[in-house]
Design a protein around this motif. Structure first.
Motif, mmCIF file in Angstrom:
data_model
loop_
_atom_site.group_PDB
_atom_site.id
_atom_site.type_symbol
_atom_site.label_atom_id
_atom_site.label_comp_id
_atom_site.label_asym_id
_atom_site.label_seq_id
_atom_site.Cartn_x
_atom_site.Cartn_y
_atom_site.Cartn_z
ATOM 1 N N GLN A 215 0.822 -1.203 0.000
ATOM 2 C CA GLN A 215 0.000 0.000 0.000
ATOM 3 C C GLN A 215 0.863 1.263 0.000
ATOM 4 O OE1 GLN A 215 -3.039 0.093 2.983
ATOM 5 N NE2 GLN A 215 -4.082 -1.737 2.239
ATOM 6 N N THR A 533 -3.829 -1.034 7.737
ATOM 7 C CA THR A 533 -3.990 -1.920 6.584
ATOM 8 C C THR A 533 -5.066 -2.964 6.812
ATOM 9 O OG1 THR A 533 -1.669 -1.633 5.928
ATOM 10 C CG2 THR A 533 -2.811 -3.599 5.117
ATOM 11 N N TRP A 534 -5.091 -3.548 8.013
ATOM 12 C CA TRP A 534 -5.969 -4.684 8.264
ATOM 13 C C TRP A 534 -7.318 -4.304 8.877
ATOM 14 C CZ3 TRP A 534 -5.082 -8.977 5.876
ATOM 15 C CH2 TRP A 534 -3.779 -9.262 5.457
ATOM 16 N N LYS A 535 -7.487 -3.067 9.263
ATOM 17 C CA LYS A 535 -8.756 -2.679 9.886
ATOM 18 C C LYS A 535 -9.952 -2.893 8.963
ATOM 19 C CE LYS A 535 -10.589 0.817 13.008
ATOM 20 N NZ LYS A 535 -10.294 2.090 13.715
ATOM 21 N N PRO A 536 -9.875 -2.547 7.666
ATOM 22 C CA PRO A 536 -11.038 -2.793 6.798
ATOM 23 C C PRO A 536 -11.304 -4.286 6.561
ATOM 24 C CG PRO A 536 -9.550 -1.158 5.843
ATOM 25 C CD PRO A 536 -8.820 -1.813 6.967
ATOM 26 N N GLN A 537 -10.280 -5.141 6.742
ATOM 27 C CA GLN A 537 -10.433 -6.560 6.415
ATOM 28 C C GLN A 537 -10.821 -7.406 7.620
ATOM 29 O OE1 GLN A 537 -7.287 -7.980 3.677
ATOM 30 N NE2 GLN A 537 -6.447 -5.906 3.776
ATOM 31 N N LEU A 538 -10.572 -6.904 8.818
ATOM 32 C CA LEU A 538 -10.976 -7.617 10.033
ATOM 33 C C LEU A 538 -12.286 -7.008 10.511
ATOM 34 C CD1 LEU A 538 -7.519 -7.880 11.862
ATOM 35 C CD2 LEU A 538 -8.629 -9.586 10.400
ATOM 36 N N SER A 539 -13.364 -7.430 9.872
ATOM 37 C CA SER A 539 -14.661 -6.812 10.129
ATOM 38 C C SER A 539 -15.177 -7.206 11.508
ATOM 39 C CB SER A 539 -15.653 -7.248 9.050
ATOM 40 O OG SER A 539 -15.753 -8.668 9.013
ATOM 41 N N THR A 558 -6.675 -15.761 3.976
ATOM 42 C CA THR A 558 -5.842 -14.862 3.174
ATOM 43 C C THR A 558 -4.978 -15.602 2.164
ATOM 44 O OG1 THR A 558 -4.193 -14.876 4.958
ATOM 45 C CG2 THR A 558 -5.761 -13.052 4.928
#
Length: 561
Positions: A215, A533-539, A558
């Protein structure tokens, strides 16, 4: 003839009186020890030597009681001098450690899950810690790349953490500087490049598999559209992607399932001794070598064609040593024997019987065989291996093609050549080298050291002040993976959070912090960058899921498609 002063003053050495020596030995007994025959004989030369060696304390040395006291006094003096040197107190007010944290018990280790980036890919680990100090590495049984095992590189990584030869400070032309001074200089360079859209800005790194670094890389290229990000890897790393790009129209990764393979043919591939999937491959392969009573699976068989001894060759049931040029010819022979329309191999008459036996065995195990080409073999051998695997029905059985783990899997060799050409043409104004040492390991024909001198500003980031750092204007010390937060993907794409176990021992920065500084965000920490980075993917409940993925060392779901 002249006589030297040494010859004039030299005295003849006294002869030893052997009867007197025997008598003295009888008097003192067998348990008494002498340093030499001269001491036993108590000659005049020996007494003179003692007096000249310690003239100020000869009395104490000749007296057993005085000699012991003298040694005690000297030992105490040295001990006190050493103790005073080891007790430098900090200037700030400090407080004694009177109450230990509830999760730390002296003598009882704690284990933390993390991942070690190696050649761009991650290895899942459990690291043992004693009183806040990492001491031992084991494999993470929940991580697909390790399944509880480790390799020699993971085990030795703890030694690298405590290596006193690591780079410890920021340097500018060899002189010690600060991170703030570097950022001030970098801001001026980036301001100049922004007006040119980054035309003269080049970055060189290892293959990027970290989602967070990917990113930051994309953000940089969006800010400076004309900048170029080069990636370099070891010899032969491009052959597999070149072959799959030719065969399927796009680069793909190959995941081998050795636990399902009854027959394996290695074309100069040391899959048990190297590569990002080495630990998993060894575990899967050896699982077919431990046949339990009543088990349904049969023992596998390994054929190896290789040009030099390897761990895989040592394990082989049938090993064929060949010259490097013959590996491709053997692959052609196997492909032709399986009915593929390829040219006839030449110069391998001595190996025909071996090749025919391999062909018959592979044909007898359709759907349960696999052919592996070594990373240092040319793309043509990888193409032959792909064609043979298709004929054998290996796809989706003993191997799987997946989306590339690496971000932008370009031709690494060509990318490095493009950079060398740009340096020669004077087109590189700012070169940032991230955790690479091209002055040492770039191909000799690129003349990288000589061309590097034509770059306006050279910035090096690495764990050591190495050959490239010595030729750079700025050097930034890197943190060890046990000292900083990060993320990385394994050979199959499974992502892990890199969790630190100890604060940085020196003034190092993580590669994420350096990449953030290139984006004008020098105040961002690795911890914040990875969480972002991972906040949007760890709902859902992010904090709860974040704690779980850090605790487990694996982010589920993943793996590459």
């Amino acid at each position: 003839m002249s006589v030297s002063s040494e010859e004039q003053t030299a005295k003849p050495r006294s002869a030893l009186d052997l009867p007197a020596l025997q008598a003295r030995l009888s008097e003192r007994g067998a348990k008494h020890a002498w340093r030499s025959l001269e001491e036993l004989a108590d000659t005049e030369e020996f007494q003179t030597l003692v007096r000249n060696e310690f003239p100020d304390h000869v009395t104490q040395l000749l007296d057993p009681v005085g000699r012991r006291g003298f040694l005690k006094l000297m030992g105490a003096s040295l001990a006190l001098a050493g103790a005073s040197a080891c007790t430098r107190q900090p200037e700030e007010k400090i407080f004694p450690y009177v109450r230990a944290p509830e999760d730390i018990v002296p003598g009882v280790p704690l284990f933390f899950a993390t991942a070690m980036p190696f050649d761009g890919y991650g290895q899942g680990l459990l690291v043992e810690s004693h009183m806040g100090r990492p001491t031992k590495v084991e494999g993470n049984p929940d991580h697909p790349a390790s399944l509880g095992g480790t390799d020699v590189f993971s085990q030795a990584s703890v030694l690298t953490l405590y290596d006193p030869d690591r780079s410890q400070v920021v340097r500018n032309i060899g002189e010690v500087q600060t991170w703030a001074n570097f950022n001030a200089a970098l801001a001026k360079l980036l301001a100049d490049q922004k007006g040119k859209q980054g035309t003269g800005l080049h970055i060189l790194s290892q293959p990027v598999t970290s989602p967070t670094l990917a990113q930051l890389r994309q953000t940089l290229l969006n800010t400076y559209p004309q900048a170029t990000w080069h990636q370099t890897a070891g010899v032969g790393a491009d052959a597999s992607h070149t072959a799959t790009r030719t065969a399927f129209g796009r680069p793909l990764d190959i995941v081998y399932h050795f636990d399902k393979a009854a027959r394996v043919l290695s074309l100069d591939a040391d899959f048990l001794g190297g590569g990002p999937a080495m630990v998993r491959s060894a575990k899967d392969f050896m699982a077919r070598r431990r046949i339990e009573e009543g088990g349904g699976a049969s023992m596998n068989r390994l054929y190896v064609v290789e040009t030099a001894p390897t761990n895989t060759g040592a394990t082989a049931d049938h090993r064929l040593p060949v010259r490097p040029v013959e590996v491709g010819e053997v692959a052609l022979g196997v492909a032709r024997g399986l009915g593929l329309p390829v040219r006839a191999p030449v110069g391998i008459d001595a190996h025909v019987d071996w090749i025919n036996a391999v062909v018959r065995d592979l044909q007898a195990h359709q759907g349960g065989s696999v052919v592996v080409a070594g990373p240092w073999q040319p793309a043509g051998v990888h193409l032959l291996a792909a064609a043979i695997n298709q004929v054998l029905g290996a796809e989706s059985s003993t191997l799987t093609y997946t989306e590339p783990v690496e971000i932008d899997p370009s031709d690494h060799s060509q990318s490095l050549r493009d950079l060398a050409g740009a340096m020669e043409a004077g087109q590189v104004e700012v070169l940032v080298m991230l955790d690479v040492n091209p002055a040492y390991d770039a191909p000799a024909d690129l003349e990288f050291r000589q061309r590097l001198a034509k770059v306006g500003t050279r910035i090096h980031y690495g764990l050591y002040y190495d050959e490239t750092a010595e030729l750079s204007h700025w050097h930034i010390p890197a943190t060890h993976y046990l000292e900083s937060w990060g993320d990385v993907r394994a050979f199959d794409g499974t992502a892990s959070v890199v969790q630190p176990l100890i604060a940085p021992l020196y003034e190092g920065k993580s590669i994420l912090e350096v990449a953030a500084a290139l984006n004008g965000q020098a105040d961002r920490t690795s911890y914040d960058l990875v969480r972002e980075t991972w906040k949007p993917q760890l709902s859902g409940d992010f904090e709860a899921r974040w704690r779980k993925v850090v605790h487990d060392g694996v982010i589920p779901g993943t793996a590459s498609a």
